[in-house]
Design a protein around this motif. Structure first.
Motif, mmCIF file in Angstrom:
data_model
loop_
_atom_site.group_PDB
_atom_site.id
_atom_site.type_symbol
_atom_site.label_atom_id
_atom_site.label_comp_id
_atom_site.label_asym_id
_atom_site.label_seq_id
_atom_site.Cartn_x
_atom_site.Cartn_y
_atom_site.Cartn_z
ATOM 1 N N HIS A 1 -1.683 3.559 -4.294
ATOM 2 C CA HIS A 1 -2.648 4.508 -4.674
ATOM 3 C C HIS A 1 -2.129 6.204 -4.501
ATOM 4 N N GLU B 1 1.023 -1.249 0.186
ATOM 5 C CA GLU B 1 0.170 -0.153 0.245
ATOM 6 C C GLU B 1 0.942 0.928 -0.043
ATOM 7 N N ASN C 1 -6.632 0.857 -13.855
ATOM 8 C CA ASN C 1 -6.391 2.189 -12.092
ATOM 9 C C ASN C 1 -7.669 3.166 -11.761
ATOM 10 N N SER C 2 -6.934 3.863 -11.050
ATOM 11 C CA SER C 2 -8.535 5.236 -11.333
ATOM 12 C C SER C 2 -7.919 6.207 -12.237
ATOM 13 N N PHE D 1 1.998 4.599 -1.755
ATOM 14 C CA PHE D 1 2.457 5.747 -2.911
ATOM 15 C C PHE D 1 3.601 5.545 -3.180
ATOM 16 N N ASN E 1 -3.567 -1.207 -9.786
ATOM 17 C CA ASN E 1 -3.615 -0.532 -8.179
ATOM 18 C C ASN E 1 -4.560 -0.052 -7.950
ATOM 19 N N TYR E 2 -4.262 1.013 -7.386
ATOM 20 C CA TYR E 2 -5.518 2.190 -7.024
ATOM 21 C C TYR E 2 -5.034 3.936 -7.562
ATOM 22 N N GLN F 1 -4.057 7.214 -9.349
ATOM 23 C CA GLN F 1 -5.032 8.312 -9.320
ATOM 24 C C GLN F 1 -4.331 9.394 -10.222
ATOM 25 N N SER G 1 -1.392 -2.270 -4.073
ATOM 26 C CA SER G 1 -2.856 -1.688 -3.442
ATOM 27 C C SER G 1 -1.891 -0.566 -3.275
#
Length: 603
Positions: A107, A83, A152-153, A85, A128-129, A131, A105
């Protein structure tokens, strides 16, 4: 004397400093890696051997270096459950060639500083997440060959600067929230819709979706060259009043014209809707109603046209047979082509269960899975509508092509293995509930024009809600690919799929079917035959003779992965995400650009 002693003392202190442990401390790249580690939440303690007391980071987990100067060449840390960044400190690794942080995971944003890694060749950040937007500075990475930011987002527009990546051979931006027009510049114009699928707000030539305004007009409107050209500098008040009156009159006239146009359009729309309803109603048989469901909203044809085409399919349109029935090719009026699978009535379940499974399958989109477009229930049959994959199956390429046709080269086979692994791993690990395929084989690996593999035939796939849920007690699948425990118990799990995938790898290496007569007559399957040859040190008899460009190193790596997949004990087999990681590490590392060097996928 005192001066001499002070000089001697100073020299001693200086020597002590130079020879102190601190002088032998970590390299600058190692310090940078520790900065990157500090931004990650390593819950599994996977980076426990990243220690500041080491002299070099080159033995650390996931790190490889250039042998001559100990600079970091690659960071390979997928599937670590990280987790946190991505630290901007990544930009300090100026010699980095490969960054693989996929299937974690993470972000936050993709740092702009990544553009400082000027020698970067492969960038894997999928699943992953992440952004924010795609940094436009990535367009400065002139050596970049592979970029995978899928799942991803990410939001916003695709930077036109990516068009400058002239060496880019693989681009995957699918399954994000990107929007706007895809720049049709440079290398970006060479990638098709599979690089962008799953971004519903993208438009442009690459995804065959025109960019339009909310009123349906083209998005690019005419504009003045400059403010000075549009408006003269000095005008009299009378002239200005006249211009204003003229403008207001023109606007009023335009408004009236627009209202008339809208009124006529609404009337014609009602007429078209009534006509369309009548046409659809005619096609509904008296025995039962016709039902058409489309997924993703990307089947851009009237329901009446689709149903008409489905009902007109006959023997001339047959292209093969799948796990559940006959497969047809359906060509629409605009030449759009789809594959249609007619479900055998003997294999039908209840409508509720059948449609529930389809709702889940229809929600799945992945670049290496055949896309399920829709479902139609006619009075006499049930039909599944898929994307049509033009080049046929891997089975055709390996076993059906004649001697006059060129065989697959080794790099093409590796790409097919890697893509198929990604598709199956997605079913096992990224779908909820998880999906076990149950019939992985070469005839269910379809190839497009670029020989990109697409895993097909989910007619036999069953859904696993949890680890204790058994799929069925009826064996389904193809002999030769089936795991021993599946034949005995009839219970399919992810590990039985892994076994089948291991057999598929052996098929790619050897060019032989799992039930080839040359070893079936000896009472062996492909696994036993291969083990016999390896014990006799007959490696030259293992590789397909038609594939003359295969190198011993990658062949051994693939055979080792296949051996682990086909282990008799399912507990000792790797999971599909581990198989995918092994293929990426062994086959494509450390210089993935070599993987795409060939100008042809045939010998």
């Amino acid at each position: 004397m005192e001066v001499g002693m002070s000089i001697w003392g100073f020299s001693a202190i200086l020597v002590a400093i130079l020879l102190s442990p601190r002088s032998l401390a970590l390299t600058q790249d190692g310090i940078t890696l520790l900065e990157i580690k500090s931004s990650l939440n390593d819950s599994e303690n996977s980076l426990s051997n990243w220690r500041d007391s080491d002299e070099s980071p080159c033995e650390w987990t996931g790190v490889s270096c250039y042998p001559n100067d100990q600079r970091v060449r690659s960071i390979n840390l997928p599937y670590m459950q990280f987790e946190g960044f991505i630290s901007p400190s990544i930009g300090k690794l100026s010699r980095l060639q490969r960054l693989a942080l996929h299937q974690n995971s993470l972000h936050g944003f993709i740092p702009n500083e990544i553009a400082n890694c000027t020698e970067l060749r492969a960038l894997y950040l999928r699943s992953n997440y992440l952004q924010g937007g795609i940094p436009s500075a990535i367009g400065n990475l002139s050596f970049l060959t592979i970029m995978d930011l899928s799942s991803n987002s990410l939001k916003g527009a695709i930077p036109s600067s990516l068009g400058r990546l002239t060496r880019l051979r693989s681009l995957n931006l699918s399954t994000n929230f990107l929007s706007g027009e895809i720049p049709d510049v440079g290398v970006l114009s060479t990638f098709g819709d599979k690089s962008f699928t799953g971004n519903l707000d993208l438009c442009g030539q690459q995804v065959h979706k025109p960019c339009r305004t909310s009123l349906g007009f083209p998005a690019v409107l005419p504009h003045a060259e400059s403010d000075e050209a549009a408006v003269p500098k000095k005008r009299s008040s009378h002239y200005i009043k006249g211009v204003l009156i003229g403008a207001m009159s023109t606007m009023a006239l335009a408004l009236i014209t627009l209202l008339i146009f809208l009124w006529i359009w609404l009337l014609s729309k009602k007429e078209r809707a009534a006509k369309k309803y009548t046409e659809v109603k005619k096609q509904v048989r008296q025995e039962t109603s016709t039902k058409l469901i489309t997924f993703h909203g990307d089947l851009p044809y009237p329901s009446s046209e689709i149903i008409e085409k489905l009902e007109s399919l006959d023997e001339e349109d047959v292209v093969g047979s799948g796990g559940f029935g006959t497969v047809y090719r359906m060509v629409m009026n605009d030449c759009g082509t789809f594959a249609v699978k007619r479900i055998d009535r003997s294999r039908e379940g209840s409508d509720k269960v059948f449609e529930r499974e389809l709702e889940i399958l229809g929600s799945i989109k992945h670049i290496n899975l055949v896309n399920l477009r829709g479902y139609c229930r006619l009075p006499t049959s049930k039909l599944l509508i898929y994307d049509y994959v033009a080049m046929g199956s891997l089975d055709d390429f390996l076993h059906e092509h004649g001697e006059e046709e060129k065989p697959l080269i080794w790099n093409a086979r590796l790409r097919i293995a890697l893509g198929a692994a990604r598709g199956v791993a997605y079913l096992h690990h990224d779908c909820s509930p998880r999906i076990v395929h149950r019939d992985i084989k070469s005839s269910n690996i379809l190839l497009d024009e670029n020989l990109e593999p697409h895993v097909s035939d989910f007619g036999l796939a069953k859904l696993l809600v949890d680890e204790d849920a058994h799929v069925t007690t009826v064996v389904a699948g193809t002999f030769g690919y089936l795991a021993p425990e599946y034949l005995q118990s009839g219970v399919a799990t992810e590990k039985t799929d892994v076994y089948s995938f291991g057999v598929l790898l052996l098929e790619l290496v050897t060019g032989k079917r799992p039930t080839d007569p040359c070893f079936v007559k000896r009472g062996l399957n492909v696994v036993g035959w291969l083990n016999t040859l390896l014990k006799e040190n007959r490696m030259e008899d293992v590789v397909d003779k038609r594939c003359t460009d295969a190198d011993a190193e990658t062949v051994e790596a693939v055979l080792e992965i296949a051996a682990r997949c086909t282990n008799a004990n399912p507990d000792d087999r790797p999971s599909m995400d581990q198989v995918l990681q092994l293929l990426e590490q062994e086959v494509m590392s450390p210089c993935p650009s070599d993987f795409y060097e060939s100008h042809s996928d045939y010998c």
